[in-house]
Design a protein around this motif. Structure first.
Motif, PDB file in Angstrom:
ATOM      1  N   GLU A 254      -9.035   8.305  -4.385  1.00  0.00           N
ATOM      2  CA  GLU A 254      -8.444   8.083  -3.059  1.00  0.00           C
ATOM      3  C   GLU A 254      -6.931   8.217  -3.129  1.00  0.00           C
ATOM      4  O   GLU A 254      -6.304   8.817  -2.255  1.00  0.00           O
ATOM      5  CB  GLU A 254      -8.820   6.700  -2.534  1.00  0.00           C
ATOM      6  CG  GLU A 254     -10.202   6.613  -1.937  1.00  0.00           C
ATOM      7  CD  GLU A 254     -10.420   5.308  -1.186  1.00  0.00           C
ATOM      8  OE1 GLU A 254      -9.442   4.564  -0.963  1.00  0.00           O
ATOM      9  OE2 GLU A 254     -11.572   5.033  -0.827  1.00  0.00           O
TER      10      GLU A 254
ATOM     11  N   SER B 105       0.827  -1.194   0.000  1.00  0.00           N
ATOM     12  CA  SER B 105       0.000   0.000   0.000  1.00  0.00           C
ATOM     13  C   SER B 105       0.866   1.250   0.000  1.00  0.00           C
ATOM     14  O   SER B 105       2.054   1.206   0.351  1.00  0.00           O
ATOM     15  CB  SER B 105      -0.902   0.021   1.241  1.00  0.00           C
ATOM     16  OG  SER B 105      -0.126   0.206   2.409  1.00  0.00           O
TER      17      SER B 105
ATOM     18  N   THR C 143     -13.918   2.516  -3.935  1.00  0.00           N
ATOM     19  CA  THR C 143     -13.004   2.291  -2.823  1.00  0.00           C
ATOM     20  C   THR C 143     -11.657   1.812  -3.347  1.00  0.00           C
ATOM     21  O   THR C 143     -11.580   0.866  -4.123  1.00  0.00           O
ATOM     22  CB  THR C 143     -13.584   1.237  -1.861  1.00  0.00           C
ATOM     23  OG1 THR C 143     -14.844   1.703  -1.370  1.00  0.00           O
ATOM     24  CG2 THR C 143     -12.636   0.994  -0.696  1.00  0.00           C
ATOM     25  N   GLY C 144     -10.621   2.489  -2.939  1.00  0.00           N
ATOM     26  CA  GLY C 144      -9.285   2.173  -3.432  1.00  0.00           C
ATOM     27  C   GLY C 144      -9.013   2.703  -4.823  1.00  0.00           C
ATOM     28  O   GLY C 144      -7.985   2.376  -5.422  1.00  0.00           O
TER      29      GLY C 144
END
Length: 345
Positions: free
Chosen positions: A311, A49, A306-307
């Motif tokens: 973001e 990440s 999401t992701g």
């Protein structure tokens, strides 16, 4: 390497020797091998990440070189050896509660040196690796005034009495361990001083050169990964029965992003001194903002998931702040104009 898992990455890197091979001795200072650092950040960005990659970038480029220097002291070098084996995490604690992030000469954290004892008091905020660190490399003031010799670096064990941490209230940077550190009259042996009193700010500034260069290389790696993913999307998505990639306007917009990424990558491979590090830092901030915004637009609605890229854009805004704001970098670039444009008539 354990994917996005922050807990196992240091041991994985230490066991295979990837951390130790990053450094070379150049006399009184240990320098980061920028080629190896670029290769490592390329790998970490691909497998982990953004938050985990941030934690790696700061520790390998700023914290560890400072501890490995010949003048850093036995305690510091012992901790550095533990970190190189992947057994310890060291957080660079510079950004201060009492000052704006880029104004380190106004910091309020203090270290009182009394013979063979020191007392550290103050607070640090937005510190990468704060919540998982075994040691903090703390920049503190040992005497009043803003002169660069008024600051000293202290290695503070995370489990020392008076040390407490709190995670930052943000949904970004998962895996980075970003948080605040409170140092409440922390009493240590003077052996925890890193180098001689008065060297702290110079040591920090030297570390920032490597951090800005390694961070720029990481930005180039991240953008390359996003461009590959975006290209695959454009080649596979269809509009009016034809791939989006067949649209000449789309191709030119994408090509502009490739141009920006390649410029940044080339710049990172030719810069090594302080002035050029500021150029890399400012260039990385602008490149990340431009390329991620365009790729998000090209990806359409999926970029909001999401992701998704929006973001990532929010988190990647750190390139314009962490390690010195873009405005600060531009001021430094202006101050180094003659060096950067040599030879001048």
């Amino acid at each position: 390497m354990p994917g996005t898992c922050a807990e196992g990455i240091w041991r994985a890197l230490g066991e295979r020797g990837a951390l130790r091979e990053l450094y070379r001795d150049s006399g009184s200072r240990v320098r980061v091998d920028l080629t190896r650092a670029r290769e490592l950040m390329l790998e970490v960005d691909a497998r982990c990440s953004l938050g985990v990659a941030l934690g790696v970038c700061v520790q390998i480029s700023s914290a560890l070189p400072a501890l490995l220097d010949a003048g850093s002291g036995e305690v510091a070098r012992a901790v550095a050896e533990s970190a190189l084996r992947g057994e310890a995490v060291v957080a660079l604690a510079a950004t201060d509660d009492a000052a704006a992030g880029s104004d380190l000469t106004a910091l309020g954290t203090s270290v009182r040196i009394d013979g063979d004892r020191v007392v550290v008091d103050g607070g640090k905020r937005w510190i990468t690796n704060a919540t998982r660190a075994d040691h903090f490399l703390v920049l503190a003031r040992h005497r009043p005034g803003e002169h660069f010799t008024s600051f000293t670096t202290v290695l503070v064990p995370a489990n020392a009495p008076g040390v407490s941490t709190e995670a930052a209230t943000t949904r970004l940077f998962d895996g980075s361990g970003i948080g605040s550190v409170r140092l409440d009259q922390v009493r240590l042996d003077a052996a925890h001083l890193v180098g001689r009193p008065g060297q702290g700010l110079a040591r920090f500034a030297h570390g920032m050169i490597a951090e800005r260069l390694v961070g720029g290389a990481w930005a180039a790696a991240l953008l390359r990964r996003v461009l590959v993913e975006t290209y695959r999307h454009l080649a596979g998505a269809r509009r009016g029965g034809a791939p989006l990639w067949d649209d000449e306007v789309v191709r030119r917009r994408f090509a502009r992003c490739v141009l920006v990424q390649r410029r940044l990558d080339a710049l990172c491979r030719t810069a090594e001194d302080a002035a050029h590090a500021m150029v890399v830092k400012a260039s990385a901030a602008e490149a990340v903002d431009e390329v991620l915004a365009e790729c998000a637009a090209l990806r359409g609605a999926e970029a909001f998931g999401t992701g998704g890229l929006h973001e990532l854009r929010a988190a990647a805004a750190m390139w314009g702040v962490a390690g010195g704001t873009t405005d600060t970098m531009l001021g430094g670039i202006a101050a180094h104009t003659r060096q950067l444009l040599e030879p001048l008539p």
